[in-house]
Scaffold this motif. Structure first.
Motif, PDB file in Angstrom:
ATOM      1  N   ASN A 188      42.540  37.461  41.034  1.00 12.56           N
ATOM      2  CA  ASN A 188      42.370  38.008  39.786  1.00 12.56           C
ATOM      3  C   ASN A 188      41.086  38.115  39.362  1.00 12.56           C
ATOM      4  N   ILE A 189      40.123  37.491  39.463  1.00 12.31           N
ATOM      5  CA  ILE A 189      38.834  37.622  38.982  1.00 12.31           C
ATOM      6  C   ILE A 189      38.161  38.725  39.980  1.00 12.31           C
ATOM      7  N   LEU A 190      38.319  38.892  41.146  1.00 10.52           N
ATOM      8  CA  LEU A 190      37.778  39.889  42.073  1.00 10.52           C
ATOM      9  C   LEU A 190      38.287  41.131  41.605  1.00 10.52           C
ATOM     10  N   ARG A 191      39.596  41.480  41.351  1.00 11.78           N
ATOM     11  CA  ARG A 191      40.104  42.511  40.835  1.00 11.78           C
ATOM     12  C   ARG A 191      39.636  43.058  39.616  1.00 11.78           C
ATOM     13  N   SER A 192      39.199  42.050  38.662  1.00 14.50           N
ATOM     14  CA  SER A 192      38.503  42.418  37.456  1.00 14.50           C
ATOM     15  C   SER A 192      37.116  42.958  37.731  1.00 14.50           C
ATOM     16  N   GLN A 193      36.461  42.210  38.698  1.00 14.57           N
ATOM     17  CA  GLN A 193      35.113  42.397  38.828  1.00 14.57           C
ATOM     18  C   GLN A 193      35.071  44.013  39.559  1.00 14.57           C
ATOM     19  N   CYS A 194      36.058  44.234  40.566  1.00 14.55           N
ATOM     20  CA  CYS A 194      36.092  45.347  40.940  1.00 14.55           C
ATOM     21  C   CYS A 194      36.197  46.501  39.911  1.00 14.55           C
ATOM     22  N   GLU A 195      37.152  46.258  39.155  1.00 14.29           N
ATOM     23  CA  GLU A 195      37.602  47.260  38.117  1.00 14.29           C
ATOM     24  C   GLU A 195      36.476  47.608  37.076  1.00 14.29           C
ATOM     25  N   ARG A 196      35.639  46.260  36.761  1.00 14.93           N
ATOM     26  CA  ARG A 196      34.537  46.357  35.720  1.00 14.93           C
ATOM     27  C   ARG A 196      33.492  47.460  36.573  1.00 14.93           C
ATOM     28  N   ALA A 197      33.186  47.262  37.844  1.00  9.13           N
ATOM     29  CA  ALA A 197      32.200  47.929  38.704  1.00  9.13           C
ATOM     30  C   ALA A 197      32.481  49.429  38.739  1.00  9.13           C
ATOM     31  N   ALA A 198      33.772  49.749  39.017  1.00 12.22           N
ATOM     32  CA  ALA A 198      34.373  50.879  39.043  1.00 12.22           C
ATOM     33  C   ALA A 198      34.069  51.598  37.534  1.00 12.22           C
ATOM     34  N   ASN A 213      43.872  50.889  34.562  1.00 17.74           N
ATOM     35  CA  ASN A 213      43.578  49.836  35.476  1.00 17.74           C
ATOM     36  C   ASN A 213      42.867  48.621  34.879  1.00 17.74           C
ATOM     37  N   ASN A 214      41.907  48.824  33.903  1.00 14.94           N
ATOM     38  CA  ASN A 214      40.958  47.793  33.321  1.00 14.94           C
ATOM     39  C   ASN A 214      42.314  46.921  32.409  1.00 14.94           C
ATOM     40  N   ARG A 215      43.205  47.786  31.702  1.00 17.59           N
ATOM     41  CA  ARG A 215      44.260  47.068  30.880  1.00 17.59           C
ATOM     42  C   ARG A 215      45.181  46.198  32.008  1.00 17.59           C
ATOM     43  N   ALA A 216      45.337  46.805  33.055  1.00 22.95           N
ATOM     44  CA  ALA A 216      46.259  45.803  33.862  1.00 22.95           C
ATOM     45  C   ALA A 216      45.561  44.497  34.461  1.00 22.95           C
ATOM     46  N   ALA A 217      44.121  44.914  34.802  1.00 23.62           N
ATOM     47  CA  ALA A 217      43.531  43.515  35.323  1.00 23.62           C
ATOM     48  C   ALA A 217      43.395  42.713  34.039  1.00 23.62           C
ATOM     49  N   GLN A 218      43.367  43.093  33.108  1.00 23.79           N
ATOM     50  CA  GLN A 218      42.863  42.347  31.709  1.00 23.79           C
ATOM     51  C   GLN A 218      44.191  41.539  31.350  1.00 23.79           C
ATOM     52  N   HIS A 219      45.570  42.106  31.743  1.00 22.42           N
ATOM     53  CA  HIS A 219      46.736  41.542  31.718  1.00 22.42           C
ATOM     54  C   HIS A 219      46.758  40.454  32.513  1.00 22.42           C
ATOM     55  N   GLU A 220      46.562  40.792  33.706  1.00 22.74           N
ATOM     56  CA  GLU A 220      46.736  39.663  34.723  1.00 22.74           C
ATOM     57  C   GLU A 220      45.789  38.454  34.212  1.00 22.74           C
ATOM     58  N   LEU A 221      44.491  38.834  34.016  1.00 20.25           N
ATOM     59  CA  LEU A 221      43.381  37.651  33.584  1.00 20.25           C
ATOM     60  C   LEU A 221      44.030  36.778  32.415  1.00 20.25           C
ATOM     61  N   GLU A 222      44.477  37.522  31.419  1.00 23.39           N
ATOM     62  CA  GLU A 222      45.168  36.990  30.017  1.00 23.39           C
ATOM     63  C   GLU A 222      46.417  36.096  30.381  1.00 23.39           C
ATOM     64  N   ARG A 223      47.284  36.544  31.319  1.00 21.73           N
ATOM     65  CA  ARG A 223      48.514  35.528  31.866  1.00 21.73           C
ATOM     66  C   ARG A 223      47.792  34.412  32.732  1.00 21.73           C
TER      67      ARG A 223
END
Length: 486
Positions: A288-298, A227-237
């Motif tokens: 995208n930022i909210l998803r990354s923050q949620c994944e970071r918190a999890a 999940n972290n890598r998926a969120a990271q991929h979205e942020l990079e794109r």
């Protein structure tokens, strides 16, 4: 270029020439005055032959009619003056309209130039705000990308620690199984289900439970890393798109009317290649930022859970490890104490055996008493009445000595048998002591001194409680309440 209005004709003057003048298509402040002169007497002609003769019977080319035609082609003085005044007025009107047109055109040019500058300034300000928005969200995406990368790396490190811990529990489990296997080699009465075996089985159960918990933690960490890598991929794109948009909008924002290499592309304003609106664009980045923050918190929560899991499992294994070592210590002390007592009893038994062999009193007394009946028989014949009592006494003594001899032989056999039992039991105790002290504790002593036990070199779980020497009595073992072997 400025387009001019079509040319229309001014109001015609009766009896005068037709003059055409440009009139603008938009309303003007003044118009040409309508002049209505009196009807002319004769129509002006340039070529007499081109004008219809009012007298068709008269030949215009005839020599007699030339004067008459000349009279018909002339105007009066008033008409001439009036025609000039009309021309003057028409000229003034044309100049006035041209001046008004020029003023209006100049004013229109100024208004359009001012409107164009205002539109350009507004557009430049909008593009500047857009560049600032893109720069802000680009920095936010960059910061969030760094955070998710750091969190992913931290979770990967914790996962590696858990995997290493799971790998090392296999060695711990194998050591426990080896201990149980070696203890199955005990013989005789020492093959008992004692406290050591109970603690070893409990340690095996705890290790298997810990392994299951660690495996579940590794599976959760693997899913969270995905999940972290998926969120990271979205942020990079999204960050790549923001960089491209920032480069384009910043370049557009720096363009001026005097910039080099600019051209006008006809119809470019009709091309609409956009696929989103400002609201959807902003929502996409915020999601995208909210998803990354949620994944970071999890991921942070999972990382804390894994750290606590490592600490808890390490404490459980360490506690049970010490319990098993303490049980081994107690058992080794009991076996050693029993062995010492058996050796003491064996030495006493051997001493009694030697004393019995060296003291054959009943046999010599029995041999000495065998000649007494013969002597008594001879004397009986002489003194039958007097020695009857002596014979019975001697027979009773012989029987008593035989019985004592038999009892002495039985006691000697019992001592020999006891000696063999004690020797066998001592060998059993020695075998059990060798298994528990040398083989089992020999393996277990090496475990805490290496980083194989989970957390023993990373967490402050206390000091290792090693087994004391077999001769020393361990503390808090309750051995005073146990029955001593006599």
């Amino acid at each position: 270029m400025t387009s001019y209005p079509p040319i229309t004709s001014c109001p015609s003057v009766t009896g005068g020439p037709i003059i055409n003048c440009p009139v603008p298509s938009y309303p003007v402040m003044h118009s040409c005055p309508a002049i209505t002169p009196r009807p002319p007497v004769n129509c002006p002609v340039v070529n007499p032959c081109s004008v219809i003769d009012p007298c068709p019977s008269m030949d215009p080319c005839a020599p007699g009619t030339s004067n008459r035609i000349a009279l018909f082609s002339r105007y009066t003085q008033g008409e001439w003056v009036e025609s000039n005044h009309n021309n003057y007025k028409q000229s003034d009107c044309s100049r006035h309209n041209a001046e008004k047109l020029r003023e209006d055109t100049t004013r229109l040019i100024q208004d359009k130039a001012q409107l164009t500058r205002k539109i350009q300034n507004d557009t430049s300000n909008n593009i500047g705000e857009r560049v600032q928005d893109i720069s802000f969200w680009k920095s936010e995406l960059d910061h969030e990308l760094d955070q998710i990368i750091m969190e992913t790396h931290a979770l990967s490190q914790v996962k590696k620690k858990v995997e290493k811990a799971l790998e090392e529990t296999d060695a711990h489990l194998q050591m426990v199984q080896e201990c149980l296997y070696h203890r199955e080699k005990r013989i005789g009465i020492d093959l008992v289900h004692d406290e050591v075996e109970t603690q070893l089985l409990e340690e095996m159960r705890i290790i298997k439970c810990v392994q299951e918990r660690l495996k579940r933690g590794i599976e959760r960490a693997t899913a969270q890393l995905s999940n972290n890598r998926a969120a990271q991929h979205e942020l990079e794109r999204d960050l790549c798109d923001k960089c491209a948009a920032y480069w384009i909008d910043d370049k557009v924002h720096q363009l001026k009317n005097t910039s080099d290499g600019i051209s006008y592309y006809c119809g470019i304003e009709q091309v609409n290649a956009t696929i989103s609106t400002p609201d959807s664009w902003l929502k996409y980045t915020e999601d995208n930022i909210l998803r990354s923050q949620c994944e970071r918190a999890a991921s942070a929560r999972l990382r804390d859970e894994l750290e606590k899991l490592l600490a808890a499992t390490s404490e459980e294994l360490w506690k049970q490890f010490n319990n098993v070592n303490l049980a081994f210590t107690h058992r080794i002390f009991e076996i050693g104490d029993a062995k010492k007592k058996l050796q003491m009893h064996l030495s006493k038994t051997v001493g009694w055996i030697l004393q019995s062999v060296r003291f054959p009193f009943p046999k010599r007394q029995l041999k000495a008493q065998r000649g007494v009946p013969a002597v008594a028989a001879d004397q009986m014949r002489l003194w039958e009445q007097r020695l009857v009592c002596e014979v019975y006494t001697i027979d009773a003594t012989i029987q008593t000595l035989k019985q004592r001899l038999q009892e002495a032989q039985n006691a000697l056999q019992l001592l020999v048998q006891t000696k063999s039992v004690l020797e066998y039991d001592i060998s059993v105790k020695a075998n059990s002591l060798f298994i528990d002290q040398e083989k089992c504790m020999g393996m277990r002593r090496t475990l805490p001194n290496t980083p194989r036990l989970i957390g023993c070199t990373q967490l402050n779980m206390g000091t290792y409680c090693g087994p004391p020497a077999p001769e020393k009595k361990p503390c808090n073992c309750g051995c005073k309440n146990k029955k001593k072997v006599t």
